[in-house]
Every structure is written in structure tokens, then in C-alpha cells.
Design a protein around this motif. Structure first.
Motif, PDB file in Angstrom:
ATOM      1  N   SER A 178       0.853  -1.185   0.000  1.00  0.00           N
ATOM      2  CA  SER A 178       0.000   0.000   0.000  1.00  0.00           C
ATOM      3  C   SER A 178       0.892   1.240   0.000  1.00  0.00           C
ATOM      4  O   SER A 178       2.116   1.130   0.085  1.00  0.00           O
ATOM      5  CB  SER A 178      -0.905  -0.009   1.239  1.00  0.00           C
ATOM      6  OG  SER A 178      -0.129  -0.124   2.418  1.00  0.00           O
ATOM      7  N   ARG A 264     -11.603  -3.613  -3.970  1.00  0.00           N
ATOM      8  CA  ARG A 264     -10.993  -4.653  -3.127  1.00  0.00           C
ATOM      9  C   ARG A 264     -11.984  -5.776  -2.851  1.00  0.00           C
ATOM     10  O   ARG A 264     -11.615  -6.956  -2.837  1.00  0.00           O
ATOM     11  CB  ARG A 264     -10.492  -4.034  -1.815  1.00  0.00           C
ATOM     12  CG  ARG A 264      -9.316  -3.094  -1.998  1.00  0.00           C
ATOM     13  CD  ARG A 264      -8.910  -2.450  -0.679  1.00  0.00           C
ATOM     14  NE  ARG A 264      -7.824  -1.489  -0.867  1.00  0.00           N
ATOM     15  CZ  ARG A 264      -7.310  -0.734   0.089  1.00  0.00           C
ATOM     16  NH1 ARG A 264      -7.791  -0.830   1.324  1.00  0.00           N
ATOM     17  NH2 ARG A 264      -6.342   0.119  -0.163  1.00  0.00           N
ATOM     18  N   THR A 298      -4.259  -3.442  -6.344  1.00  0.00           N
ATOM     19  CA  THR A 298      -5.423  -4.058  -5.707  1.00  0.00           C
ATOM     20  C   THR A 298      -5.345  -5.575  -5.766  1.00  0.00           C
ATOM     21  O   THR A 298      -5.573  -6.272  -4.763  1.00  0.00           O
ATOM     22  CB  THR A 298      -6.724  -3.585  -6.384  1.00  0.00           C
ATOM     23  OG1 THR A 298      -6.806  -2.152  -6.288  1.00  0.00           O
ATOM     24  CG2 THR A 298      -7.952  -4.206  -5.735  1.00  0.00           C
ATOM     25  N   ARG A 301      -2.479  -7.025  -3.571  1.00  0.00           N
ATOM     26  CA  ARG A 301      -2.850  -7.043  -2.164  1.00  0.00           C
ATOM     27  C   ARG A 301      -3.668  -8.292  -1.834  1.00  0.00           C
ATOM     28  O   ARG A 301      -3.513  -8.891  -0.771  1.00  0.00           O
ATOM     29  CB  ARG A 301      -3.676  -5.797  -1.816  1.00  0.00           C
ATOM     30  CG  ARG A 301      -2.898  -4.505  -1.744  1.00  0.00           C
ATOM     31  CD  ARG A 301      -3.854  -3.319  -1.551  1.00  0.00           C
ATOM     32  NE  ARG A 301      -4.627  -3.451  -0.336  1.00  0.00           N
ATOM     33  CZ  ARG A 301      -4.358  -2.833   0.817  1.00  0.00           C
ATOM     34  NH1 ARG A 301      -3.304  -2.036   0.904  1.00  0.00           N
ATOM     35  NH2 ARG A 301      -5.125  -2.992   1.873  1.00  0.00           N
ATOM     36  N   VAL A 302      -4.542  -8.676  -2.760  1.00  0.00           N
ATOM     37  CA  VAL A 302      -5.460  -9.787  -2.528  1.00  0.00           C
ATOM     38  C   VAL A 302      -4.814 -11.146  -2.811  1.00  0.00           C
ATOM     39  O   VAL A 302      -5.063 -12.118  -2.090  1.00  0.00           O
ATOM     40  CB  VAL A 302      -6.738  -9.595  -3.376  1.00  0.00           C
ATOM     41  CG1 VAL A 302      -7.601 -10.843  -3.368  1.00  0.00           C
ATOM     42  CG2 VAL A 302      -7.531  -8.393  -2.864  1.00  0.00           C
ATOM     43  N   ASP A 311      -9.012  -7.709   2.610  1.00  0.00           N
ATOM     44  CA  ASP A 311      -9.334  -6.384   2.074  1.00  0.00           C
ATOM     45  C   ASP A 311     -10.821  -6.084   1.933  1.00  0.00           C
ATOM     46  O   ASP A 311     -11.195  -4.912   1.809  1.00  0.00           O
ATOM     47  CB  ASP A 311      -8.634  -6.169   0.729  1.00  0.00           C
ATOM     48  CG  ASP A 311      -7.250  -5.554   0.882  1.00  0.00           C
ATOM     49  OD1 ASP A 311      -6.822  -5.338   2.034  1.00  0.00           O
ATOM     50  OD2 ASP A 311      -6.603  -5.278  -0.141  1.00  0.00           O
ATOM     51  N   TYR A 312     -11.683  -7.078   1.958  1.00  0.00           N
ATOM     52  CA  TYR A 312     -13.114  -6.773   1.863  1.00  0.00           C
ATOM     53  C   TYR A 312     -13.633  -6.157   3.159  1.00  0.00           C
ATOM     54  O   TYR A 312     -14.706  -5.537   3.183  1.00  0.00           O
ATOM     55  CB  TYR A 312     -13.906  -8.037   1.517  1.00  0.00           C
ATOM     56  CG  TYR A 312     -14.229  -8.936   2.687  1.00  0.00           C
ATOM     57  CD1 TYR A 312     -15.462  -8.857   3.333  1.00  0.00           C
ATOM     58  CD2 TYR A 312     -13.312  -9.870   3.162  1.00  0.00           C
ATOM     59  CE1 TYR A 312     -15.758  -9.675   4.412  1.00  0.00           C
ATOM     60  CE2 TYR A 312     -13.595 -10.692   4.233  1.00  0.00           C
ATOM     61  CZ  TYR A 312     -14.825 -10.589   4.856  1.00  0.00           C
ATOM     62  OH  TYR A 312     -15.115 -11.396   5.929  1.00  0.00           O
TER      63      TYR A 312
END
Length: 384
Positions: A178, A264, A298, A301-302, A311-312
Motif C-alpha cells: 500500500s 478490493r 489491488t 494485495r489480494v 481487504d473486503y
């Protein structure tokens, strides 16, 4: 900070101290942020989105098996208070899940299933909320143009921090998933060294990272028990909800930012449906028209670690905190450390018993609602 407490609470302090010593090196994001993000991003774009990134990670600094075994050796039956004993039982299972997550980083499905167990996955309702946000038309202004360097960001954060009475380090790093993040164990604010920041993004990050994540780190350090620093079970949703709510109350939360949180959710749902990094990237970049840099970040990150579902929770956390505060509830007890909304009554009981103290530092954005964007309120009020 030690308070005078009845002798019956001695086992709580003993177990808390033992837990703290055991958990010193257990900070998930410190292990989960890939070492080679920029190299793999360049390779991915160079392949025209046809080669799956291969991320590398920091090696463990602790023995996961021995840590798990020690976690379940604590004599919780010595804690007389049933409510607090239940909290510590939940804590052990939570920390065990975190150890399993760290131990399986980069091991594909093993990490993904541990992530599912620890963080969950979005429901159909969560996905519908994300799609609802993405239906709104983008608004671009000068404040959303990325033109500030990491050095300028550091100067901005240092100036913003004068609103608070705690000292910390600002460190630039090339190993961030991030643009900025707080390292709880060292009380550091990490900034992406090669990043570019918009004016509004700086305001968002200041209220998010400093106004909540650093603030709760320092409030936790003032608590008599270390569990406030090490984290309550499933605290991510509450902590991220508080942080994004701080953006909202400061007037920094924009449709663009809400869409970032919505993307996300879509990415985590794509992961849940078995999509690869390439497939998730193409969904965001081609189907949803998200620019390729933001789409890569994005999806990275997932998909890092083997599938990271956390992230959700930013969007679900925001909705819960927004509703909680709108109903007239104080957020003070949720700022006492890395705690969870579910345990608010437990925290209040602990304060009454002298096992916790009210927060030393208070979020400056929570005193007055500076949001002037009616569209943001409309969206938050209509999330299901």
C-alpha cells in the motif's frame, strides 16, 4: 503501566505477559508484504498481462510449531472471571490462526484457507454493496492528481502529527503493498519510497494511519494488559472501519476512495471464485476500467501470500462503525487499542475492574463531522 488490582487478577497479568513474549515476532503484514513488488509489476506489464507474478517473502523469525504448542499450554482455567476467560480463549484461537497464516505464506491454497478461517470472505450482500458504489460516476479534481513525492508526504505527516502527543518514526520503504502503513510493533509509519501522492490522499492517509492506526498503537501501549497491543480477535474489521470513518469525518472520504474499497471487495470475491491473478487483474482493468497501476496494486494485495481475503473488511467495517456512531454510541472504547466492536462491553467491564483504562489519545476527526459530500452520505446510508 501497572494498576493496583485485586490478587484474583494475577493469573490474567501472568498469562498476558507470557502471551506478549511469545507473540513478539508475530505481525502478519511484516511477513506478507512481498520483497519484489516493483520487479514483478514490471515483468507483468512487460508480458502484456500473460505471466503470473512470482512474489518472494521474508523468512519466519520464529518456530511456528513450537509457538502453536505453547499457545495452548496456558492455564486459562486460573482466570476466575468468566467473561475475561472467554476473551482469552478467543484470543488463543485468534493468535493460532495468525501463526498458521504466517507459516503458510507463499504456500498457495494452504495460506488461502488459513486466510479464509481468520478473515472470512465477502457475502453476496458485500459484493452487491461494492457494485452499488461502482455504479456512481467518477469526479476528478486537482486534489486527486498525484504530484507529491514520498519526501513531501513525510513532511505533511510530520506537520499533521502535531495534532497528537506521541512520537514515532517515518520510514520510507520499497516493500509496501500500500502507499503507507503502520508497523505496530515498532510504532513506525512506513511510506512507499517511490510513491506519488495526491493532496486528498495525503489527508486520507494522515487521518487513517496516524489518526487511528498509530493512535490505537499508542493507546494500547498505555494499557495495563498487552493484549490491547497484540490485538483482539478479528480486530481488522473494526480497526479499518474506524480508520476509514476517520477519513469520512475529516471530510477526506471521496467517491474515488470508496471505489478503491469497492474494488478490493470485487477482487476478494474473484479470488473466492477461483480466479487467477491474471483473471482478477483483467476483470478490474478491462471490465471495470480501473487503470492498470491501481488494478495491479489491488490484485497484488489480494493474491499475495497465496490469497489474502482481508481487504473486503474495509467496507464492511466502515458501514458498521458508521451505523454505530450514527446511533449515538461513543467510539472511545474502540480506540483503547487493537480491539473489536464485538468486545466493547468486555472492554467496559475491564475498565471498571481496573484491567483497562480509557484512551489517552483521541481522534481529532471524531469531534465534528466535516463531510460536506451528500453523495457519500447517500451511499453510506444505502449500503445494505
Amino acid at each position: 503501566m501497572k494498576l493496583s488490582v485485586p490478587l484474583e487478577f494475577a493469573p490474567i497479568y501472568q498469562i498476558d505477559g507470557q502471551l506478549d513474549r511469545l507473540l513478539k515476532n508475530i505481525e502478519l503484514l511484516a511477513y506478507l508484504n512481498p520483497n519484489n513488488i516493483e520487479q514483478e509489476k514490471k515483468r507483468f506489464f512487460g508480458s502484456k498481462y500473460t505471466v503470473e507474478p512470482e512474489f518472494t517473502y521474508t523468512r519466519l523469525k520464529f518456530d511456528a510449531f513450537k509457538t502453536q504448542r505453547r499457545l495452548f499450554s496456558f492455564r486459562l482455567e486460573e482466570i476466575e472471571d468468566e467473561v475475561i476467560r472467554s476473551l482469552f480463549e478467543d484470543l488463543l484461537y485468534h493468535y493460532s490462526g495468525m501463526v498458521q497464516c504466517i507459516d503458510t505464506i507463499g504456500k498457495g491454497d494452504k495460506f488461502y484457507y488459513n486466510s479464509l478461517k481468520t478473515f472470512g470472505t465477502p457475502t453476496d450482500k458485500d459484493v452487491q454493496n461494492a457494485q452499488f458504489i461502482l455504479h456512481f460516476k467518477d469526479v476528478v479534481d486537482d486534489n486527486s492528481i498525484k504530484k507529491f513525492s514520498a519526501n513531501q508526504a513525510a513532511e505533511y505527516f510530520a506537520e499533521f502529527s502535531k495534532n497528537y502527543q506521541f512520537d514515532y518514526k517515518i520510514v520510507q520503504s520499497t516493500r509496501l503493498a500500500s502507499d503507507a502503513m503502520v508497523k505496530n510493533s515498532t510504532k513506525e509509519l512506513l511510506i512507499k519510497k517511490n510513491g506519488k501522492f495526491s493532496a486528498n490522499q495525503l489527508k486520507i492517509l494522515a487521518h487513517h494511519e496516524i489518526g487511528v492506526h498509530l493512535l490505537t498503537s499508542f493507546n494500547a501501549a498505555a494499557q495495563p494488559l498487552k493484549i490491547f497491543s497484540n490485538g483482539f480477535p478479528k480486530n481488522v474489521e473494526t480497526q479499518e472501519g474506524l480508520a476509514v470513518y476517520s477519513e469520512y469525518m475529516s471530510g477526506a472520504l471521496t467517491l474515488k476512495r470508496l471505489k478503491t474499497l469497492a474494488y478490493r471487495v470485487i477482487a476478494v470475491d474473484s479470488l473466492r471464485r477461483g480466479c487467477s491473478f491474471i483473471e482478477t487483474f483483467k476483470q478490474l482493468h478491462l471490465d471495470y476500467n480501473l487503470n492498470r497501476d491501481d488494478a495491479f496494486t489491488t490484485v497484488m494485495r489480494v493474491h499475495r501470500g497465496g490469497g489474502f481475503t482481508k481487504d473486503y473488511l474495509y467496507l464492511t467495517g466502515l458501514k458498521k462503525i458508521y451505523n454505530h456512531h450514527k446511533e449515538g454510541n461513543s467510539l472511545d472504547d474502540l480506540l483503547t487499542g487493537k480491539v473489536t466492536l464485538k468486545y466493547k462491553k468486555t472492554i467496559q467491564k475491564m475498565e471498571g475492574l481496573g484491567l483497562a483504562v480509557k484512551p489517552v489519545h483521541h481522534n481529532i476527526a471524531y469531534t465534528t463531522n466535516d463531510n460536506t459530500n451528500d453523495k457519500i452520505d447517500f451511499i453510506l446510508n444505502n449500503l445494505r
